[in-house]
Enzyme design. Structure first.
Site, PDB file in Angstrom:
ATOM      1  N   ASP A   7      30.011  10.023  32.251  1.00  0.00           N
ATOM      2  CA  ASP A   7      31.025  10.741  31.496  1.00  0.00           C
ATOM      3  C   ASP A   7      30.315  11.700  30.555  1.00  0.00           C
ATOM      4  O   ASP A   7      29.152  11.474  30.174  1.00  0.00           O
ATOM      5  CB  ASP A   7      31.902   9.772  30.703  1.00  0.00           C
ATOM      6  CG  ASP A   7      33.039  10.482  29.984  1.00  0.00           C
ATOM      7  OD1 ASP A   7      33.872  11.095  30.657  1.00  0.00           O
ATOM      8  OD2 ASP A   7      33.065  10.444  28.733  1.00  0.00           O
ATOM      9  N   GLU A   9      30.847  14.497  27.017  1.00  0.00           N
ATOM     10  CA  GLU A   9      31.640  15.050  25.917  1.00  0.00           C
ATOM     11  C   GLU A   9      31.161  16.478  25.696  1.00  0.00           C
ATOM     12  O   GLU A   9      29.972  16.780  25.877  1.00  0.00           O
ATOM     13  CB  GLU A   9      31.488  14.223  24.644  1.00  0.00           C
ATOM     14  CG  GLU A   9      31.948  12.771  24.769  1.00  0.00           C
ATOM     15  CD  GLU A   9      33.414  12.609  25.135  1.00  0.00           C
ATOM     16  OE1 GLU A   9      34.203  13.551  24.877  1.00  0.00           O
ATOM     17  OE2 GLU A   9      33.781  11.561  25.691  1.00  0.00           O
ATOM     18  N   HIS A  57      36.160  13.441  20.065  1.00  0.00           N
ATOM     19  CA  HIS A  57      34.975  12.589  20.196  1.00  0.00           C
ATOM     20  C   HIS A  57      34.261  12.293  18.883  1.00  0.00           C
ATOM     21  O   HIS A  57      33.361  11.440  18.851  1.00  0.00           O
ATOM     22  CB  HIS A  57      33.982  13.178  21.201  1.00  0.00           C
ATOM     23  CG  HIS A  57      33.668  14.632  20.996  1.00  0.00           C
ATOM     24  ND1 HIS A  57      33.151  15.144  19.827  1.00  0.00           N
ATOM     25  CD2 HIS A  57      33.796  15.689  21.845  1.00  0.00           C
ATOM     26  CE1 HIS A  57      32.957  16.444  19.951  1.00  0.00           C
ATOM     27  NE2 HIS A  57      33.353  16.809  21.174  1.00  0.00           N
ATOM     28  N   HIS A 150      36.741   9.027  21.925  1.00  0.00           N
ATOM     29  CA  HIS A 150      36.011   9.167  23.184  1.00  0.00           C
ATOM     30  C   HIS A 150      34.501   9.117  22.898  1.00  0.00           C
ATOM     31  O   HIS A 150      34.025   9.656  21.907  1.00  0.00           O
ATOM     32  CB  HIS A 150      36.333  10.512  23.840  1.00  0.00           C
ATOM     33  CG  HIS A 150      37.724  10.578  24.387  1.00  0.00           C
ATOM     34  ND1 HIS A 150      38.037  11.268  25.541  1.00  0.00           N
ATOM     35  CD2 HIS A 150      38.885  10.051  23.950  1.00  0.00           C
ATOM     36  CE1 HIS A 150      39.329  11.156  25.788  1.00  0.00           C
ATOM     37  NE2 HIS A 150      39.865  10.427  24.819  1.00  0.00           N
ATOM     38  N   ASP A 155      32.930   5.342  27.541  1.00  0.00           N
ATOM     39  CA  ASP A 155      33.892   5.687  28.575  1.00  0.00           C
ATOM     40  C   ASP A 155      33.323   5.443  29.973  1.00  0.00           C
ATOM     41  O   ASP A 155      34.052   5.057  30.894  1.00  0.00           O
ATOM     42  CB  ASP A 155      34.321   7.145  28.440  1.00  0.00           C
ATOM     43  CG  ASP A 155      35.256   7.357  27.252  1.00  0.00           C
ATOM     44  OD1 ASP A 155      35.547   6.375  26.543  1.00  0.00           O
ATOM     45  OD2 ASP A 155      35.677   8.501  27.023  1.00  0.00           O
TER      46      ASP A 155
END
Length: 236
Positions: A7, A9, A57, A150, A155
């Site tokens: 994942d 960000e 985030h 997040h 995640d």
């Protein structure tokens, strides 16, 4: 089979407009079982952090200001992911940012044939249902209470559990783990475990079947016993 669940960000939604990746988290899985190997890194995006992205985030420009540039960490990320398939939720988004960062440091892009999108899998399994990571965690009873904002590694860890459920459930992983254990410890090798058979025939002495009717002597004792009763229920 080795797979990487990952994942990212970012500072926004579109790398073509100047948005950058600021965090990546990767989880290694082999035969749908996590191995404990992970890769995680924050990156200095060399630009400001929009308030909307920071609200998602929690990564501020100040926090990221002393983090390494992607180009300085690209080699170790490439080494970790190797040539394994890459699994992500809404994978086109993460692939877009990852390949954009690789392009900025003159590294070859990752082929889209390696992309596995859990949103596409979930759409086939649960048509019409909500497909967010939170919604899928709720559907499969995966604890996400510690997910306040997040985070790429967090995640990815949640997505690894969701991916197992989407592709057959926890039992698949248990069966594969058992198979791997059996292959790792073949019979006759030091350290192996010999399993007893589930059932075996045990020799027992044969005995005659028990009688199920009263003998003449037993019937006589019964008649004598009830003859001493006043109005017995059983006739003599």
């Amino acid at each position: 089979m080795r797979e990487i669940i990952f994942d990212t960000e970012t500072t926004g939604l579109d790398p073509k407009s100047g948005d950058r990746m600021v965090e990546i988290g990767c989880i290694e899985m082999v035969n749908r079982v996590t191995t404990g190997a992970t890769y995680h890194c924050y990156y200095n995006p060399e630009r400001d952090m929009p308030a909307g992205a920071e609200a998602v985030h929690g990564l501020s420009a100040v926090f990221l200001s002393d983090k390494p540039f992607f180009r300085d960490k690209a080699a170790e990320l490439i080494e970790f992911i190797g040539d394994s398939p890459l699994v992500a939720h809404n994978a086109a988004f993460d692939f877009g940012f990852l390949n954009a960062e690789l392009g900025l440091c003159s590294q070859p892009a990752i082929c889209l044939t390696r992309m596995i999108d859990t949103v596409a899998i979930a759409k086939k399994r649960h048509p019409g249902a909500k497909l967010s990571l939170d919604a899928l965690c709720s559907r499969y009873g995966i604890d996400r209470s510690h997910r306040v904002k997040h985070g790429a590694l967090l995640d990815a860890e949640l997505l690894a559990q969701v991916y197992v459920e989407l592709t057959g459930g926890r039992q698949i992983g248990l069966e594969l783990a058992a198979a791997n254990t059996a292959m790792s410890h073949p019979s006759g090798v030091a350290g192996s475990i010999a399993l007893a058979p589930l059932s075996r025939e045990i020799a027992r002495p044969r005995r005659e079947p028990r009688p199920h009717m009263a003998s003449a002597a037993e019937l006589a004792r019964h008649r004598e016993f009830i003859s001493k009763m006043d109005s017995p229920l059983w006739g003599a």
